[in-house]
Design a protein around this motif. Structure first.
Motif, PDB file in Angstrom:
ATOM      1  N   ILE A   1     -11.207  40.650  58.610  1.00  0.00           N
ATOM      2  CA  ILE A   1     -11.815  39.658  57.731  1.00  0.00           C
ATOM      3  C   ILE A   1     -13.151  39.162  58.281  1.00  0.00           C
ATOM      4  O   ILE A   1     -14.125  38.970  57.533  1.00  0.00           O
ATOM      5  CB  ILE A   1     -10.840  38.481  57.518  1.00  0.00           C
ATOM      6  N   ALA A   2     -13.226  38.966  59.602  1.00  0.00           N
ATOM      7  CA  ALA A   2     -14.465  38.471  60.200  1.00  0.00           C
ATOM      8  C   ALA A   2     -15.599  39.470  60.024  1.00  0.00           C
ATOM      9  O   ALA A   2     -16.732  39.099  59.701  1.00  0.00           O
ATOM     10  CB  ALA A   2     -14.251  38.173  61.686  1.00  0.00           C
ATOM     11  N   THR A   3     -15.312  40.752  60.209  1.00  0.00           N
ATOM     12  CA  THR A   3     -16.347  41.774  60.049  1.00  0.00           C
ATOM     13  C   THR A   3     -16.803  41.857  58.598  1.00  0.00           C
ATOM     14  O   THR A   3     -17.993  41.986  58.311  1.00  0.00           O
ATOM     15  CB  THR A   3     -15.835  43.148  60.520  1.00  0.00           C
ATOM     16  N   ALA A   4     -15.843  41.788  57.678  1.00  0.00           N
ATOM     17  CA  ALA A   4     -16.191  41.808  56.254  1.00  0.00           C
ATOM     18  C   ALA A   4     -17.090  40.621  55.902  1.00  0.00           C
ATOM     19  O   ALA A   4     -18.072  40.758  55.165  1.00  0.00           O
ATOM     20  CB  ALA A   4     -14.915  41.773  55.407  1.00  0.00           C
ATOM     21  N   TRP A   5     -16.759  39.449  56.439  1.00  0.00           N
ATOM     22  CA  TRP A   5     -17.549  38.242  56.145  1.00  0.00           C
ATOM     23  C   TRP A   5     -18.949  38.328  56.746  1.00  0.00           C
ATOM     24  O   TRP A   5     -19.948  38.043  56.074  1.00  0.00           O
ATOM     25  CB  TRP A   5     -16.818  37.021  56.691  1.00  0.00           C
ATOM     26  N   LEU A   6     -19.041  38.757  58.003  1.00  0.00           N
ATOM     27  CA  LEU A   6     -20.344  38.816  58.669  1.00  0.00           C
ATOM     28  C   LEU A   6     -21.272  39.817  57.992  1.00  0.00           C
ATOM     29  O   LEU A   6     -22.462  39.555  57.811  1.00  0.00           O
ATOM     30  CB  LEU A   6     -20.157  39.189  60.149  1.00  0.00           C
ATOM     31  N   THR A   7     -20.741  40.963  57.600  1.00  0.00           N
ATOM     32  CA  THR A   7     -21.588  41.949  56.925  1.00  0.00           C
ATOM     33  C   THR A   7     -22.001  41.455  55.541  1.00  0.00           C
ATOM     34  O   THR A   7     -23.110  41.736  55.083  1.00  0.00           O
ATOM     35  CB  THR A   7     -20.876  43.304  56.799  1.00  0.00           C
ATOM     36  N   SER A   8     -21.121  40.710  54.866  1.00  0.00           N
ATOM     37  CA  SER A   8     -21.487  40.184  53.540  1.00  0.00           C
ATOM     38  C   SER A   8     -22.631  39.178  53.646  1.00  0.00           C
ATOM     39  O   SER A   8     -23.432  39.049  52.719  1.00  0.00           O
ATOM     40  CB  SER A   8     -20.271  39.528  52.875  1.00  0.00           C
ATOM     41  N   LEU A   9     -22.714  38.474  54.778  1.00  0.00           N
ATOM     42  CA  LEU A   9     -23.821  37.536  54.978  1.00  0.00           C
ATOM     43  C   LEU A   9     -25.166  38.254  55.023  1.00  0.00           C
ATOM     44  O   LEU A   9     -26.203  37.675  54.689  1.00  0.00           O
ATOM     45  CB  LEU A   9     -23.619  36.750  56.284  1.00  0.00           C
ATOM     46  N   ALA A  10     -25.133  39.521  55.452  1.00  0.00           N
ATOM     47  CA  ALA A  10     -26.367  40.295  55.545  1.00  0.00           C
ATOM     48  C   ALA A  10     -26.641  41.095  54.280  1.00  0.00           C
ATOM     49  O   ALA A  10     -27.566  41.910  54.252  1.00  0.00           O
ATOM     50  CB  ALA A  10     -26.302  41.236  56.745  1.00  0.00           C
ATOM     51  N   GLY A  11     -25.837  40.878  53.238  1.00  0.00           N
ATOM     52  CA  GLY A  11     -26.066  41.574  51.980  1.00  0.00           C
ATOM     53  C   GLY A  11     -25.328  42.885  51.854  1.00  0.00           C
ATOM     54  O   GLY A  11     -25.456  43.576  50.849  1.00  0.00           O
ATOM     55  N   VAL A  12     -24.542  43.264  52.865  1.00  0.00           N
ATOM     56  CA  VAL A  12     -23.726  44.478  52.792  1.00  0.00           C
ATOM     57  C   VAL A  12     -22.403  44.112  52.146  1.00  0.00           C
ATOM     58  O   VAL A  12     -21.873  43.021  52.365  1.00  0.00           O
ATOM     59  CB  VAL A  12     -23.486  45.061  54.204  1.00  0.00           C
ATOM     60  N   SER A  13     -21.843  45.016  51.335  1.00  0.00           N
ATOM     61  CA  SER A  13     -20.583  44.704  50.668  1.00  0.00           C
ATOM     62  C   SER A  13     -19.497  44.399  51.691  1.00  0.00           C
ATOM     63  O   SER A  13     -19.428  45.024  52.750  1.00  0.00           O
ATOM     64  CB  SER A  13     -20.140  45.871  49.771  1.00  0.00           C
ATOM     65  N   ALA A  14     -18.644  43.427  51.361  1.00  0.00           N
ATOM     66  CA  ALA A  14     -17.564  43.048  52.266  1.00  0.00           C
ATOM     67  C   ALA A  14     -16.619  44.221  52.498  1.00  0.00           C
ATOM     68  O   ALA A  14     -16.061  44.379  53.592  1.00  0.00           O
ATOM     69  CB  ALA A  14     -16.793  41.853  51.692  1.00  0.00           C
ATOM     70  N   ALA A  15     -16.428  45.065  51.470  1.00  0.00           N
ATOM     71  CA  ALA A  15     -15.539  46.219  51.617  1.00  0.00           C
ATOM     72  C   ALA A  15     -16.087  47.200  52.658  1.00  0.00           C
ATOM     73  O   ALA A  15     -15.335  47.730  53.486  1.00  0.00           O
ATOM     74  CB  ALA A  15     -15.364  46.923  50.271  1.00  0.00           C
ATOM     75  N   LEU A  16     -17.394  47.437  52.618  1.00  0.00           N
ATOM     76  CA  LEU A  16     -17.990  48.324  53.622  1.00  0.00           C
ATOM     77  C   LEU A  16     -17.881  47.683  55.002  1.00  0.00           C
ATOM     78  O   LEU A  16     -17.644  48.362  56.005  1.00  0.00           O
ATOM     79  CB  LEU A  16     -19.453  48.606  53.279  1.00  0.00           C
ATOM     80  N   GLY A  17     -18.034  46.366  55.067  1.00  0.00           N
ATOM     81  CA  GLY A  17     -17.858  45.674  56.335  1.00  0.00           C
ATOM     82  C   GLY A  17     -16.453  45.845  56.869  1.00  0.00           C
ATOM     83  O   GLY A  17     -16.246  46.025  58.078  1.00  0.00           O
ATOM     84  N   ALA A  18     -15.466  45.781  55.979  1.00  0.00           N
ATOM     85  CA  ALA A  18     -14.080  45.988  56.398  1.00  0.00           C
ATOM     86  C   ALA A  18     -13.880  47.402  56.918  1.00  0.00           C
ATOM     87  O   ALA A  18     -13.148  47.625  57.900  1.00  0.00           O
ATOM     88  CB  ALA A  18     -13.141  45.723  55.225  1.00  0.00           C
ATOM     89  N   PHE A  19     -14.518  48.380  56.277  1.00  0.00           N
ATOM     90  CA  PHE A  19     -14.454  49.763  56.767  1.00  0.00           C
ATOM     91  C   PHE A  19     -15.010  49.840  58.189  1.00  0.00           C
ATOM     92  O   PHE A  19     -14.422  50.486  59.066  1.00  0.00           O
ATOM     93  CB  PHE A  19     -15.237  50.678  55.831  1.00  0.00           C
ATOM     94  N   LEU A  20     -16.131  49.173  58.423  1.00  0.00           N
ATOM     95  CA  LEU A  20     -16.717  49.162  59.766  1.00  0.00           C
ATOM     96  C   LEU A  20     -15.794  48.452  60.759  1.00  0.00           C
ATOM     97  O   LEU A  20     -15.681  48.858  61.919  1.00  0.00           O
ATOM     98  CB  LEU A  20     -18.083  48.472  59.733  1.00  0.00           C
ATOM     99  N   GLY A  21     -15.105  47.386  60.299  1.00  0.00           N
ATOM    100  CA  GLY A  21     -14.136  46.714  61.163  1.00  0.00           C
ATOM    101  C   GLY A  21     -13.006  47.641  61.550  1.00  0.00           C
ATOM    102  O   GLY A  21     -12.549  47.647  62.705  1.00  0.00           O
ATOM    103  N   GLY A  22     -12.548  48.442  60.597  1.00  0.00           N
ATOM    104  CA  GLY A  22     -11.526  49.432  60.909  1.00  0.00           C
ATOM    105  C   GLY A  22     -12.013  50.445  61.918  1.00  0.00           C
ATOM    106  O   GLY A  22     -11.270  50.868  62.812  1.00  0.00           O
ATOM    107  N   LEU A  23     -13.281  50.853  61.791  1.00  0.00           N
ATOM    108  CA  LEU A  23     -13.860  51.780  62.764  1.00  0.00           C
ATOM    109  C   LEU A  23     -13.852  51.180  64.167  1.00  0.00           C
ATOM    110  O   LEU A  23     -13.592  51.877  65.150  1.00  0.00           O
ATOM    111  CB  LEU A  23     -15.295  52.125  62.370  1.00  0.00           C
ATOM    112  N   MET A  24     -14.131  49.875  64.271  1.00  0.00           N
ATOM    113  CA  MET A  24     -14.134  49.218  65.570  1.00  0.00           C
ATOM    114  C   MET A  24     -12.760  49.304  66.232  1.00  0.00           C
ATOM    115  O   MET A  24     -12.632  49.647  67.397  1.00  0.00           O
ATOM    116  CB  MET A  24     -14.566  47.753  65.436  1.00  0.00           C
ATOM    117  N   VAL A  25     -11.729  48.982  65.455  1.00  0.00           N
ATOM    118  CA  VAL A  25     -10.373  49.010  66.007  1.00  0.00           C
ATOM    119  C   VAL A  25      -9.937  50.441  66.298  1.00  0.00           C
ATOM    120  O   VAL A  25      -9.206  50.703  67.258  1.00  0.00           O
ATOM    121  CB  VAL A  25      -9.389  48.315  65.046  1.00  0.00           C
TER     122      VAL A  25
END
Length: 548
Positions: free
Chosen positions: A246-270
């Protein structure tokens, strides 16, 4: 105690919506499974039934659209997060040609062709807007249908994922560009240079955030997950995993990137940590619930009465969109080096309109743009899009067959007839050693970082997780296992693990057995949970005889 009090006080106003969604998905999912239909179709049909145009509208079940939309948004976030967990940065780098090559050609080509066709009967602004909408495919549905094959190498699933990732990136630019297509109000002037500058700055911020996420994936997150795993507390691990999502999705959405793509990146991190399989097992129940709600919310957009009144028009648009997208995607994937069969397969898989198109449609609508340049353009677009989503399972099945079949599953070690061992304590070490002497393959499942390291050092296949989690047993290829051996001092946890392991072995249909080492006082409870054999600790020396 708080929830019952709120319900009694009448404060929980969203319960009718949640009840309707969950009951509808369960019933339709079950019916589809019984008749051999992909459950996603059932979820979409459930949405049509309980939506404003169906029974739900007549009974007033789904009045709070904000609650439904929130549930749907989290469904997409959790779905993309689990896909990221099943992927890796190395695999992502390996498909960069698909992402930036095939993805660019598919998006730009689709916008150009669709805009050219629509401009024959509508103004250019509406034509370009329609092209942007049609260029996007459904990440949620396609990845749900492909499952583990989305991350398998050199297959149609991987190629589809590459194009989908670029589409999600392209949404960032489209959200900035689409309002610029709107005709300026009387007396108002717009600056193209200013608009492009704003978009460029947004893309720079998005790139910086993505780069930071990828850096954290390599450096920080694996270390954090290691420390959390050492607590051996499932609830702490679960909360940490969800927090990252959720944190990655939120932070990326602040930069104008879709929250879903941010969540994908969060999954990549884990996924860069050694505990990705356990993380998948922890998140999966939530992901199933929320993603099902997402598909229901999409089905709710369809008005059956409107479809019946305009069935010819909608059928024509459905056929045209499927044909154009299949053709352009086929050519785009072929250009980057895939075979014609696989390229055509990917074209069929991605031949629909996706969920992010609804987001973009909202942005365009606020700017005064209408799909197809028609007064009823939004209704036509929604109807055609939902129908295409309903057809996606059939098109994807044809695409996979054309491409040479579904990709290989996620069998980590390619094992058959092996033994799954719970933990790498004294009993686990002894059993694994005896099996090794007999040339019997085994997989060790343990949450202990030290135990996992020792098992790997000794040459055993190892899954970091717990045997009472389906994700861990799936990673251990339990469907193909000969037996699962469980030895846990916690009787309650051993009982849960026994039940889950028995389910997996029964699904495999290979006659695999669950063997539990536990105190005699719990023998009956463990047998009721599904254990085939229960041995007392004093009998554990004979364990290898029961296993082999």
């Amino acid at each position: 105690m708080l929830l019952p009090l709120l319900i009694a006080a009448g404060e929980v106003t969203f319960l009718p919506e949640l009840t309707a969604i969950v009951v509808a998905t369960a019933v339709f999912g079950y019916l589809c499974q019984r008749f051999g239909i992909v459950p996603i179709v059932g979820f979409l049909l459930a949405g049509v039934l309980v939506g404003p145009g169906g029974i739900g509208g007549r009974l007033g079940l789904l009045d709070d659209e904000a609650v439904i939309q929130a549930v749907a948004d989290y469904g997409v976030i959790l779905l993309l997060f689990t896909i990221g967990l099943e992927f890796s940065l190395d695999r992502l780098a390996a498909i960069r040609k698909l992402i930036f090559g095939a993805g660019t050609l598919q998006v730009v080509g689709t916008i150009a062709v669709v805009a050219g066709i629509v401009s024959l009967f509508a103004d250019l602004r509406a034509a370009l807007f329609t092209g942007c909408l049609v260029s996007l495919s459904s990440t949620a549905i396609v990845l749900k249908l492909l499952g583990p094959s989305a991350s398998a190498s050199d297959g149609p699933g991987q190629a589809s994922l590459g194009v989908l990732i670029f589409q999600d990136l392209a949404v960032v630019a489209m959200v900035m560009l689409v309002p610029m297509l709107a005709a300026p109000a009387e007396g108002e002037t717009t600056s193209l240079a200013s608009g492009l500058g704003d978009m460029g700055w947004a893309l720079v911020k998005a790139g910086a955030v993505i780069a930071a996420v990828l850096l954290l994936a390599r450096r920080a997150v694996p270390v954090v997950m290691e420390y959390v795993a050492r607590t051996c507390r499932g609830e702490i691990f679960f909360l940490t995993t969800i927090a990252i999502c959720i944190a990655t999705a939120w932070l990326t959405s602040l930069a104008g990137v879709s929250a879903a793509l941010g969540a994908f990146l969060g999954g990549l991190m884990v996924s860069e940590s050694k505990f990705r399989h356990h993380a998948i097992g922890e998140v999966m129940p939530l992901q199933i619930l929320f993603s099902a709600a997402f598909f229901v919310s999409v089905g709710m957009l369809l008005d059956p009465a409107f479809v019946l009144q305009n069935i010819g028009l909608i059928a024509g648009i459905v056929i045209a969109v499927a044909a154009v997208k299949t053709l352009i995607t086929t050519l785009a994937v072929k250009v980057v080096g895939r075979s014609w069969r696989q390229s055509a397969g990917v074209g069929l898989i991605l031949g629909q309109v996706g969920e992010f198109a609804f987001v973009l449609a909202t942005v365009g609508g606020a700017a005064g743009l209408v799909p197809l340049g028609r007064a009823d353009g939004f209704d036509v677009f929604i109807a055609a899009s939902v129908v295409l989503m309903l057809l996606t399972p059939v098109m994807a099945s044809l695409g996979l067959k054309l491409a040479g079949g579904a990709d290989a599953g996620n069998d980590e070690a390619g094992l058959r007839g092996h033994i799954v061992i719970d933990g790498f304590g004294d009993l686990g070490r002894r059993l694994a050693g005896e099996l090794k002497e007999r040339d019997v393959p085994c997989v060790v499942v343990t949450m202990s970082p030290a135990g996992a390291t020792d098992a790997e050092s000794a040459g055993f296949e190892t899954v970091r997780g717990e045997t009472d989690r389906s994700g861990s047993l799936e990673a251990a290829a339990t469907l193909q296992a000969k037996a699962v051996v469980i030895a846990d001092d916690d009787a309650e946890k051993a009982t849960r693990a026994t039940s889950v392991a028995r389910w997996w072995l029964d699904q495999g249909g290979r006659g695999g057995r669950v063997i539990v080492v536990a105190d005699d006082a719990y023998a009956d409870e463990l047998r009721d949970a599904g254990a085939h054999v229960v041995l007392a600790p004093a009998e554990s020396r004979q364990l290898v005889r029961y296993v082999c």
